[in-house]
Every structure is written in C-alpha cells, then in structure tokens.
Design a protein around this motif. Structure first.
Motif, PDB file in Angstrom:
ATOM      1  N   ASP A  35       0.868  -1.179   0.000  1.00 54.71           N
ATOM      2  CA  ASP A  35       0.000   0.000   0.000  1.00 54.71           C
ATOM      3  C   ASP A  35       0.902   1.226   0.000  1.00 54.71           C
ATOM      4  N   PRO A  36       0.683   2.158  -0.914  1.00 56.29           N
ATOM      5  CA  PRO A  36       1.574   3.339  -0.948  1.00 56.29           C
ATOM      6  C   PRO A  36       1.538   4.157   0.327  1.00 56.29           C
ATOM      7  N   ARG A  37       0.490   3.976   1.145  1.00 52.77           N
ATOM      8  CA  ARG A  37       0.414   4.721   2.413  1.00 52.77           C
ATOM      9  C   ARG A  37       1.210   4.065   3.524  1.00 52.77           C
ATOM     10  N   ASP A  38       1.643   2.837   3.319  1.00 46.90           N
ATOM     11  CA  ASP A  38       2.545   2.245   4.307  1.00 46.90           C
ATOM     12  C   ASP A  38       3.815   3.084   4.393  1.00 46.90           C
ATOM     13  N   VAL A  39       4.423   3.089   5.549  1.00 53.74           N
ATOM     14  CA  VAL A  39       5.705   3.777   5.726  1.00 53.74           C
ATOM     15  C   VAL A  39       6.797   2.712   5.821  1.00 53.74           C
ATOM     16  N   ARG A  40       7.724   2.758   4.887  1.00 51.15           N
ATOM     17  CA  ARG A  40       8.823   1.781   4.850  1.00 51.15           C
ATOM     18  C   ARG A  40      10.044   2.366   5.545  1.00 51.15           C
ATOM     19  N   VAL A  41      10.523   1.645   6.552  1.00 49.25           N
ATOM     20  CA  VAL A  41      11.720   2.041   7.303  1.00 49.25           C
ATOM     21  C   VAL A  41      12.812   1.018   7.013  1.00 49.25           C
ATOM     22  N   MET A  42      13.982   1.520   6.706  1.00 46.85           N
ATOM     23  CA  MET A  42      15.118   0.650   6.379  1.00 46.85           C
ATOM     24  C   MET A  42      16.318   1.079   7.215  1.00 46.85           C
ATOM     25  N   ASP A 199      -0.926  15.310   5.999  1.00 46.49           N
ATOM     26  CA  ASP A 199      -2.208  15.267   6.705  1.00 46.49           C
ATOM     27  C   ASP A 199      -3.287  14.540   5.906  1.00 46.49           C
ATOM     28  N   ALA A 200      -3.170  14.555   4.587  1.00 47.11           N
ATOM     29  CA  ALA A 200      -4.195  13.916   3.769  1.00 47.11           C
ATOM     30  C   ALA A 200      -4.174  12.398   3.905  1.00 47.11           C
ATOM     31  N   ASP A 201      -3.043  11.844   4.342  1.00 47.16           N
ATOM     32  CA  ASP A 201      -2.912  10.386   4.408  1.00 47.16           C
ATOM     33  C   ASP A 201      -2.824   9.835   5.821  1.00 47.16           C
ATOM     34  N   TYR A 202      -2.323  10.629   6.751  1.00 47.21           N
ATOM     35  CA  TYR A 202      -2.024  10.100   8.075  1.00 47.21           C
ATOM     36  C   TYR A 202      -2.680  10.950   9.165  1.00 47.21           C
ATOM     37  N   ALA A 203      -3.123  10.259  10.215  1.00 48.67           N
ATOM     38  CA  ALA A 203      -3.752  10.963  11.330  1.00 48.67           C
ATOM     39  C   ALA A 203      -2.726  11.674  12.202  1.00 48.67           C
ATOM     40  N   GLY A 204      -1.504  11.159  12.245  1.00 48.98           N
ATOM     41  CA  GLY A 204      -0.461  11.760  13.066  1.00 48.98           C
ATOM     42  C   GLY A 204       0.812  11.961  12.289  1.00 48.98           C
ATOM     43  N   ASN A 205       1.902  12.063  13.000  1.00 47.53           N
ATOM     44  CA  ASN A 205       3.216  12.229  12.393  1.00 47.53           C
ATOM     45  C   ASN A 205       4.091  11.059  12.796  1.00 47.53           C
ATOM     46  N   LEU A 206       5.397  11.240  12.857  1.00 46.29           N
ATOM     47  CA  LEU A 206       6.296  10.122  13.108  1.00 46.29           C
ATOM     48  C   LEU A 206       7.574  10.624  13.760  1.00 46.29           C
TER      49      LEU A 206
END
Length: 546
Positions: A35-42, A199-206
């Motif tokens: 899903d393009p809205r997933d956040v990938r961490v490497m 903001d359009a994709d996520y309820a919060g930040n990171l």
C-alpha cells in the motif's frame, strides 16, 4: 548540546519500466510496498561506503551496490550507520564533517561532478536507477566516535513535534533515575528525528531514531551497550511518551535545552533501529533491543510503547531462506516500534545472493559482476526493512441528504420519525428541531446518534405548528451539515380535512357533509362519535385557521 541540521542502456530501461508498477511480489522481482500509504523504514550499517573520498562510479564496488539497493528498496525512512569514515573505506583519511556528508549524500542520490575528486563525473547514483525516487530531507549526526556518523534520511520533511525548537537531535544527557543509569545514549549518540507526515494520508506524524552501539564482546563493551539502551528506553518513555502523562520529561531528569513542551500526538508513533551490535537470540541476557522495547519489566507497565506496554522489535527474515542474520551469522541490526500505534505489515532482510534472474529487483540488473554480488559488496551488514501501517487520516464527514419528512410536508405526526442518508466517515449525528429555518434555539438537540433516524417523542410538537429540522454529521476531523441545512414541516391541522395544507371553505363544506351523514371524518376529537363536541372542536380550529 542538542543540534540540528537541515538539508538542504537496456538494463536502465528495464529499471524505468518496472518502477511505475512497483508492489510487493518478490517472486516476480517486485519489492515495493503493498500500500503506498505504508511507511517503509530501512536500517543499514553501510560499512563506510558513504564517505566523501569513495569512488562514486559504476563498477564492482560498494558505492554502486549501495546506490542500487537503496533504489530498489525505496524506503520512506532510511537509517544509516557507519558513514563518513574515509580511512575505514580505504579511500582517504579522517571522518567527514556534517557538511561533507550532506554533500556526499547529494551525490549519492543525484549524481553530478564530484567536488571531492577534482570534479570527476559521478557515474553511479540512486536516481540513475530509480529516477522518481528521492529522499530530500537529511539529518547527519553531529556526534562522532572519531570515525563515523549516523544519518536519518526521509521522504517527508522534518518538523518540531516536541516544542523544543529542534526537529532532530544527535544525542542527549540524562540524570540517573529509576532503571536508567544516566549519561548519554552511547559512543555515537542516538538520532531522534521528528517527521511531518502528509495530513491527507495520516492521522499523526512520526518520530524515528537510530543508533550504532559499541561493538565488541568484552564485559565493558556489553556494559556500555546495556547502559546506552537503558538510557534510550528512559528517553523514549519519559520524553516521547511523557511517562504516561501529557508532559514531556515529567520527572525532570533529561537535560534538554530548550526544554520540550509537548508530547507527540497519540497517533504519532516512534520507530527506531540501527546496529545494536548484539543478537538477542544468543547473547544470554536482556540486550539492547530488549531493553529499548520492554525497559525494566517484561510485560510490565514501564514499556516504551505509547501506552507503556512493551514495544516490539523485529524478527525479520530473508524472504527466500528465512535466515535472520544481518552480519555474518548473527542478527545485530534491529527495527523497533510502538505497536499500539504502528502496525507491522511485514519485515524482511534483503540479500541479493539469494535472488535469481526472476526475483532480483530490476534496479540491481546491470551491476558490474552480477546482481547477486550487490549485497556482499555493499557492506558486511544486510539491510533490515519494515513496512508499517500508520493511523490513517480522518477526513471530514461526506455530503448527505435529509429524507423524511420532506420539505414542506403537511399533516405530520406529532411523533414523526426523521430520516436522512448516511454520511461517509461520520461517527455520529446531531439532530435539531426548531421553530426557525436556521435551527436556532432548538426544541430538540439530540447528539451522539449512531443511526440515520430519530423519532421525536411525545409532548415536543404541537398541532398546527410549523417546524424545521436538520442534521449534522460528526467525526474527529470536524462536522458537516445536511443538504439542505433544514427541511420544514407542519404538524396536523385538524380543520384541514381536504389535506391540501389550507383551511378554507372547502374544509367547511367537507366537514358539514361528514357531520350531516355521521361519517367519522367529522370525528374531530377522536372519541369515535360524531356529535356536538366535534362541531365545537372543528369550529374552534377553523376559526384559528388550523
């Protein structure tokens, strides 16, 4: 002191063609996100390969291998350890400054002419293999052990989420408290960077973090890693989680200047990783990853998750072999996360030696010496990658319509049911009934309704009344009024026997006809008899025009 930094061929054709349809299907050579809205961490210890004096050319070397693998994995957040050591890379001397590393990372992604190599053309860079991929936001640690530095790169901008005027820090100090011995987070510091998600994709930040803890197997090496990880756990729990309160550092033990004033929002998780230099499966103790996620009590209420349960560290495996090792035969590299906010979709270790011509990412095709050599030439560590599902943005309720009673309805029951169509994203509705079209001074104001209907109870409406009603859809992102904002209706007019909404001679003639024949249509008072009482009641209503 906290510091911050701001940043500022056939095979290639195959890469470009594949990039547009990237998804998760490693068996077909597709290593992208589901899903393009997933956040990938490497996270990756790159063994000095990113440094100013490296040979930034297309060849059988670490620079080209690193660039191709980053291009293939396309992380949203990239945590790098062991960068900037020119002597360690065998191409120069000294540790790169933060400015030099920022410049080097610009070359790593964008190519150009190498100012560190007499403006020689750079022939290998990330965007050569993935032209639409970029990580323009970079924080290079100010803390160094005299050899290398940690780095955080992001597709998303940095922002101050804690109110201390910093969007990233390289290290900190703390006083002894509870389980934390106090001091620093280790020999090379610990980056925490605060990320502004769309903001359009996520309820919060990171909030993301990375560290490269001391290596070695001596008692003092192990003790230093233990102290560092205990201090890191304390920082996450008390600075980022507020120790279960809404106040950062409520015990006043973290030496943050200026002091933080905000705890990140409840939909903003912390995700951190790096080279912790200890395998939790074979170290014979509670090691760094264990301490950073669970703190003093396994399964207790002092964990580093936002709700103070235990956070989680990965058990990533090679997709094809199920091997968990990231360096030689040990797992030294980890990703940790607050699982009460961030949901892991998958984690994996990438090793090109286990790929074949079908399963290898297209960005690796054309590597000098063959794609299978990429990982081993890039570094002695293998990257750990994790895709996270973060809380989705809540958009305002969608448009919806009033249904019944329709506008200008007459002879409405005194206990009528109001109905409306559903509003997308609404979590509840508020109904108002008023004597005014703008719904001011409502005689009904019922909120928190889960359904799309509401029955007006007895004793609220009166005969011969003109009323207006409307509905507001509500969720945490806001509210939306119905379309139109209100409908009007009239309750029953007893003298309006024709039902045309008017009281006039036609109603009088019809009543007289009913009354003369004893028809129950003339039973105005509803007692099932037609007599003088009904005549009097009709006359009274007729005279009042209702």
């Amino acid at each position: 002191m906290n510091r911050r930094s701001r940043l500022v061929s056939a095979s290639l054709a195959l890469v470009l063609a594949a990039g547009a349809s990237a998804q998760w299907n490693p068996n077909a050579g597709q290593w992208g996100k589901s899903d393009p809205r997933d956040v990938r961490v490497m996270t990756w210890n790159v063994l000095d390969g990113i440094c100013r004096t490296n040979n930034k050319v297309e060849d059988l070397n670490n620079w080209a291998a690193l660039a191709r693998i980053v291009a293939a994995m396309k992380p949203d957040i990239l945590l790098l350890q062991e960068t900037g050591d020119n002597a360690g890379n065998g191409t120069g001397s000294g540790v790169d400054s933060t400015s030099q590393l920022n410049t080097t990372l610009g070359y790593f992604f964008n190519g150009g002419n190498d100012s560190f190599k007499s403006n020689a053309p750079i022939t290998s860079w990330v965007k050569k293999y993935a032209p639409t991929f970029d990580m323009p936001y970079v924080y290079v640690s100010f803390t160094t052990d005299g050899f290398n530095r940690n780095i955080v790169l992001s597709r998303f901008p940095f922002t101050d989420l804690t109110g201390d005027t910093f969007n990233a820090i390289s290290t900190w100090s703390s006083l002894p408290d509870l389980y934390a011995p106090g001091g620093t987070p280790g020999i090379r510091g610990f980056i925490f960077a605060e990320i502004n998600l769309p903001d359009a994709d996520y309820a919060g930040n990171l909030v993301v973090g990375t560290a490269h803890l001391r290596s070695g197997g001596t008692a003092s090496d192990k003790q230093e890693r233990l102290v560092a990880s205990q201090n890191i756990a304390y920082y996450i729990d008390y600075m980022l989680n507020g120790g279960g309160t809404s106040t950062p550092d409520p015990r006043g033990m973290i030496l943050d200047s200026p002091a933080a004033t905000l705890v990140p929002s409840a939909t903003t998780p912390a995700i951190w990783g790096g080279d912790f230099n200890e395998d939790e499966n074979s170290n014979g103790r509670d090691g760094p990853a264990w301490w950073m996620t669970k703190a003093a009590v396994n399964g207790g209420t002092d964990g580093t998750d936002r709700d103070r349960t235990d956070a989680t560290f990965d058990d990533a495996r090679d997709f094809f072999t199920n091997n968990r090792s990231t360096q030689s035969s040990s797992k030294l590299d980890y990703i940790c996360w607050q699982d009460s906010i961030a949901t892991l979709r998958r984690s994996f270790i990438f090793n090109s030696v286990n790929c074949n011509s079908t399963t290898t990412p297209p960005e690796l095709v054309g590597y000098v010496g063959g794609f299978s050599l990429c990982t081993s030439f890039a570094s002695d560590h293998r990257p750990v990658i994790a895709d996270f599902i973060l809380p989705a943005a809540v958009t305002q309720p969608g448009p919806f319509n009033l249904l019944t009673p329709a506008d200008n309805t007459v002879n409405t029951s005194l206990t009528t049911s109001l109905t409306w169509s559903p509003s997308s994203n609404a979590t509840s509705y508020t109904v108002k009934v008023s004597l005014s079209p703008d719904l001011s001074s409502p005689i009904v104001n019922a909120g928190g309704l889960a359904g799309t209907s509401y029955v007006i109870g007895g004793g609220v409406l009166a005969e011969c009344g003109q009323y207006y009603w409307g509905v507001t859809a509500v969720n945490t992102a806001g509210s939306r009024a119905s379309t139109p904002a209100s409908f009007g209706f009239r309750t029953s007019f007893p003298a309006d026997l024709t039902g045309d909404g008017f009281v006039n001679g036609d109603d009088y003639d019809l009543f007289a006809s009913y009354f003369e024949s004893g028809d129950l249509g003339a039973d105005i008072n509803g007692d099932t008899f037609v007599n003088g009482d009904d005549f009097d009641a009709f006359a009274s209503h007729f005279e009042a025009g209702c």
